[in-house]
Motif scaffolding. Structure first.
Motif, PDB file in Angstrom:
ATOM      1  N   MET A 199       0.838  -1.198   0.000  1.00  0.00           N
ATOM      2  CA  MET A 199       0.000   0.000   0.000  1.00  0.00           C
ATOM      3  C   MET A 199       0.875   1.251   0.000  1.00  0.00           C
ATOM      4  O   MET A 199       2.001   1.251   0.504  1.00  0.00           O
ATOM      5  N   HIS A 200       0.349   2.322  -0.585  1.00  0.00           N
ATOM      6  CA  HIS A 200       1.118   3.562  -0.717  1.00  0.00           C
ATOM      7  C   HIS A 200       1.061   4.418   0.544  1.00  0.00           C
ATOM      8  O   HIS A 200       1.976   5.216   0.791  1.00  0.00           O
ATOM      9  N   ALA A 201      -0.023   4.307   1.300  1.00  0.00           N
ATOM     10  CA  ALA A 201      -0.171   5.114   2.518  1.00  0.00           C
ATOM     11  C   ALA A 201      -1.169   4.426   3.429  1.00  0.00           C
ATOM     12  O   ALA A 201      -1.924   3.531   3.007  1.00  0.00           O
ATOM     13  N   ALA A 202      -1.163   4.846   4.687  1.00  0.00           N
ATOM     14  CA  ALA A 202      -2.088   4.305   5.690  1.00  0.00           C
ATOM     15  C   ALA A 202      -3.049   5.387   6.140  1.00  0.00           C
ATOM     16  O   ALA A 202      -2.705   6.572   6.171  1.00  0.00           O
ATOM     17  N   LEU A 203      -4.252   4.970   6.488  1.00  0.00           N
ATOM     18  CA  LEU A 203      -5.240   5.853   7.108  1.00  0.00           C
ATOM     19  C   LEU A 203      -5.418   5.405   8.549  1.00  0.00           C
ATOM     20  O   LEU A 203      -5.634   4.213   8.809  1.00  0.00           O
ATOM     21  N   HIS A 204      -5.319   6.371   9.491  1.00  0.00           N
ATOM     22  CA  HIS A 204      -5.407   6.017  10.912  1.00  0.00           C
ATOM     23  C   HIS A 204      -6.404   6.907  11.647  1.00  0.00           C
ATOM     24  O   HIS A 204      -6.250   8.123  11.689  1.00  0.00           O
ATOM     25  N   ILE A 205      -7.416   6.265  12.204  1.00  0.00           N
ATOM     26  CA  ILE A 205      -8.367   6.946  13.078  1.00  0.00           C
ATOM     27  C   ILE A 205      -7.806   6.948  14.494  1.00  0.00           C
ATOM     28  O   ILE A 205      -6.905   6.161  14.825  1.00  0.00           O
ATOM     29  N   ASN A 206      -8.320   7.827  15.349  1.00  0.00           N
ATOM     30  CA  ASN A 206      -7.900   7.806  16.746  1.00  0.00           C
ATOM     31  C   ASN A 206      -8.590   6.645  17.462  1.00  0.00           C
ATOM     32  O   ASN A 206      -9.612   6.122  16.990  1.00  0.00           O
ATOM     33  N   PRO A 207      -8.046   6.182  18.579  1.00  0.00           N
ATOM     34  CA  PRO A 207      -8.665   5.070  19.303  1.00  0.00           C
ATOM     35  C   PRO A 207     -10.109   5.395  19.691  1.00  0.00           C
ATOM     36  O   PRO A 207     -10.376   6.336  20.433  1.00  0.00           O
ATOM     37  N   TYR A 208     -11.036   4.624  19.146  1.00  0.00           N
ATOM     38  CA  TYR A 208     -12.464   4.872  19.364  1.00  0.00           C
ATOM     39  C   TYR A 208     -12.948   4.081  20.578  1.00  0.00           C
ATOM     40  O   TYR A 208     -12.337   3.107  21.010  1.00  0.00           O
ATOM     41  N   TYR A 209     -14.056   4.497  21.114  1.00  0.00           N
ATOM     42  CA  TYR A 209     -14.710   3.924  22.294  1.00  0.00           C
ATOM     43  C   TYR A 209     -13.860   4.106  23.544  1.00  0.00           C
ATOM     44  O   TYR A 209     -14.294   4.760  24.484  1.00  0.00           O
ATOM     45  N   GLY A 210     -12.676   3.547  23.570  1.00  0.00           N
ATOM     46  CA  GLY A 210     -11.817   3.724  24.739  1.00  0.00           C
ATOM     47  C   GLY A 210     -11.115   5.067  24.664  1.00  0.00           C
ATOM     48  O   GLY A 210      -9.986   5.157  24.200  1.00  0.00           O
ATOM     49  N   LYS A 211     -11.757   6.134  25.077  1.00  0.00           N
ATOM     50  CA  LYS A 211     -11.195   7.475  24.941  1.00  0.00           C
ATOM     51  C   LYS A 211      -9.881   7.580  25.706  1.00  0.00           C
ATOM     52  O   LYS A 211      -9.713   6.965  26.765  1.00  0.00           O
ATOM     53  N   VAL A 212      -8.967   8.378  25.161  1.00  0.00           N
ATOM     54  CA  VAL A 212      -7.641   8.497  25.768  1.00  0.00           C
ATOM     55  C   VAL A 212      -7.278   9.969  25.932  1.00  0.00           C
ATOM     56  O   VAL A 212      -7.959  10.859  25.429  1.00  0.00           O
ATOM     57  N   SER A 213      -6.170  10.197  26.614  1.00  0.00           N
ATOM     58  CA  SER A 213      -5.686  11.554  26.834  1.00  0.00           C
ATOM     59  C   SER A 213      -5.024  12.102  25.573  1.00  0.00           C
ATOM     60  O   SER A 213      -4.727  11.353  24.631  1.00  0.00           O
ATOM     61  N   THR A 214      -4.773  13.391  25.569  1.00  0.00           N
ATOM     62  CA  THR A 214      -4.052  14.009  24.453  1.00  0.00           C
ATOM     63  C   THR A 214      -2.684  13.373  24.277  1.00  0.00           C
ATOM     64  O   THR A 214      -2.254  13.084  23.160  1.00  0.00           O
ATOM     65  N   GLU A 215      -1.983  13.138  25.383  1.00  0.00           N
ATOM     66  CA  GLU A 215      -0.678  12.502  25.299  1.00  0.00           C
ATOM     67  C   GLU A 215      -0.794  11.078  24.745  1.00  0.00           C
ATOM     68  O   GLU A 215       0.070  10.613  23.996  1.00  0.00           O
ATOM     69  N   GLY A 216      -1.873  10.388  25.106  1.00  0.00           N
ATOM     70  CA  GLY A 216      -2.087   9.049  24.583  1.00  0.00           C
ATOM     71  C   GLY A 216      -2.346   9.051  23.085  1.00  0.00           C
ATOM     72  O   GLY A 216      -1.879   8.153  22.360  1.00  0.00           O
ATOM     73  N   LEU A 217      -3.097  10.054  22.605  1.00  0.00           N
ATOM     74  CA  LEU A 217      -3.330  10.173  21.168  1.00  0.00           C
ATOM     75  C   LEU A 217      -2.011  10.346  20.419  1.00  0.00           C
ATOM     76  O   LEU A 217      -1.765   9.694  19.397  1.00  0.00           O
ATOM     77  N   ILE A 218      -1.164  11.226  20.923  1.00  0.00           N
ATOM     78  CA  ILE A 218       0.118  11.475  20.264  1.00  0.00           C
ATOM     79  C   ILE A 218       0.957  10.201  20.247  1.00  0.00           C
ATOM     80  O   ILE A 218       1.527   9.830  19.206  1.00  0.00           O
ATOM     81  N   SER A 219       1.021   9.503  21.362  1.00  0.00           N
ATOM     82  CA  SER A 219       1.817   8.274  21.419  1.00  0.00           C
ATOM     83  C   SER A 219       1.272   7.210  20.476  1.00  0.00           C
ATOM     84  O   SER A 219       2.038   6.464  19.850  1.00  0.00           O
ATOM     85  N   HIS A 220      -0.056   7.112  20.371  1.00  0.00           N
ATOM     86  CA  HIS A 220      -0.673   6.136  19.471  1.00  0.00           C
ATOM     87  C   HIS A 220      -0.237   6.385  18.032  1.00  0.00           C
ATOM     88  O   HIS A 220       0.196   5.458  17.329  1.00  0.00           O
TER      89      HIS A 220
END
Length: 378
Positions: free
Chosen positions: A172-193
């Motif tokens: 594949m040429h690129a990936a699409l990534h959504i943020n972790p759904y249902y299990g909400k996380v902190s801003t720092e967790g989003l960045i680390s993900h």
């Protein structure tokens, strides 16, 4: 009229589906952009866990061979990307013949990229085996003619990492990534993900709070924008958020078909990741390439609003079946639109012009018993 879930007019299929598990290996610590090679810096979020693994015994899942990878700039230049539907056979398996035909229609209509297994393509109803197979099939058949962007996101970082490794491994040429759904996380967790998947290749981050239950705030996107593989954002929040990013030089695609014209020409969006282009790719390309066109935008608004009268991809699946482009097969829990909406679609096709839509058959109103609903499948 509403369609009851257990309408006897719909035929149910029933075959068993195997479960699939995912494994992950321990990961090396990731460096923030600009970090000095070999320097183990500790961020406020801590290091990725490698302390319990001896480096002498650690076998990284990384090849030293030079990859034939797409440049991030090749993704940021795309103006029309189709979030493509996945058609099914009556037993619930992929209808690859119909899928290939639909991809060819996208290429002929001027779409420059496809999202494989996204929300519209019902990736959330696929096993990871199915998911990666469909990405690999699309690359194998069409990878020299259109950019293939695999939806390899997950609410589990482990699964997102594993699927993204596999997606890039099959080309594949690129990936699409959504943020972790249902299990909400902190801003720092989003960045680390997102930091865990960005090193693998060009990445589009997908922000759709109405589905994920959590907004990705600009702070996160601005922090990640320093990564060379950060291609941009598919943004569904609206024009002001689009402008927030374009003012900072961050590539953004509108995720809303009914807003994409104004986002493109008045707020600086690069283009659109579109559902409507499954049906009218040529008109959507004109909307993104030929300058402000209020008349064309107004002409398309009844279609784009109809497509989201119920959660996507219910209307799109119904439309492609009524155009004869895909079999009228639905994987549950999706069921077709009610009869009055099916009639409305035929009228919209007549108003816009059948020649602007994909497929060769005349648009027709399907009856309830024309549809097959699949509850389990191979």
């Amino acid at each position: 009229m509403a369609l009851p879930t257990a309408n006897p007019g719909f035929r149910l299929g029933c075959q068993e589906s195997p479960a699939m598990g995912l494994r992950s290996a321990p990961r090396l610590a990731l460096r923030r952009p600009g970090a000095v090679s070999g320097h183990r810096s500790r961020t406020g979020r801590g290091k990725f866990p490698v302390a319990s693994t001896s480096l002498d015994d650690y076998l990284p899942m990384r090849s030293t061979e030079v990859k034939n990878r797409t440049l991030t700039g090749d993704i940021t230049s795309l103006r029309l990307i189709t979030a493509v539907k996945t058609p099914y056979l009556p037993d619930g398996r992929f209808d690859l013949e119909a899928y290939d035909s639909l991809i060819n229609m996208q290429i002929e209509g001027g779409s420059e990229g496809v999202i494989v297994g996204g929300t519209t393509g019902e990736g959330h109803l696929m096993s990871w085996d199915e998911h990666i197979m469909l990405i690999g099939h699309t690359v194998n058949c069409f990878g020299t003619r259109i950019k293939v962007i695999g939806n390899t996101g997950s609410n589990s970082t482990r699964e997102a990492v594993h699927a993204t490794e596999q997606g890039f491994a099959v080309g594949m040429h690129a990936a699409l990534h959504i943020n972790p759904y249902y299990g909400k996380v902190s801003t720092e967790g989003l960045i680390s993900h997102f930091e865990a998947v960005l090193p693998m290749g060009p990445t589009i981050i997908y922000n759709v709070p109405s589905r994920s239950g959590q907004d990705i705030p600009p702070q996160v996107i601005e922090t990640l924008s320093g990564y060379p593989n950060m291609a941009g954002v598919k943004e569904c929040v609206g024009h002001e958020r689009v402008k927030c990013y374009t003012d900072k030089g961050i590539t953004v695609w509108s995720g809303n078909d009914d807003e994409c014209h104004d986002s493109r020409w008045k707020y600086g969006a690069t283009g659109v990741i579109s559902v409507a282009s499954n049906l009218v790719p040529g008109l959507m390309r004109s909307l993104m390439y030929e300058g402000e066109n209020a008349l064309l935008n107004e002409k398309l608004l009844p279609l784009t609003k109809w497509l989201f009268c119920l959660p996507n991809p219910i209307a799109l699946n119904t439309a492609l079946a009524q155009l004869g482009v895909a079999r009228p097969v639905f994987r549950l829990p999706y069921v077709p639109l009610p009869l009055e909406k099916r009639i409305e679609f035929v009228r919209i096709v007549e108003a816009i012009g059948r020649g602007n839509f994909v497929g060769q058959q005349e648009a027709r109103v399907l009856d309830d018993d024309d549809f097959v609903l699949i509850s389990s499948f191979l």
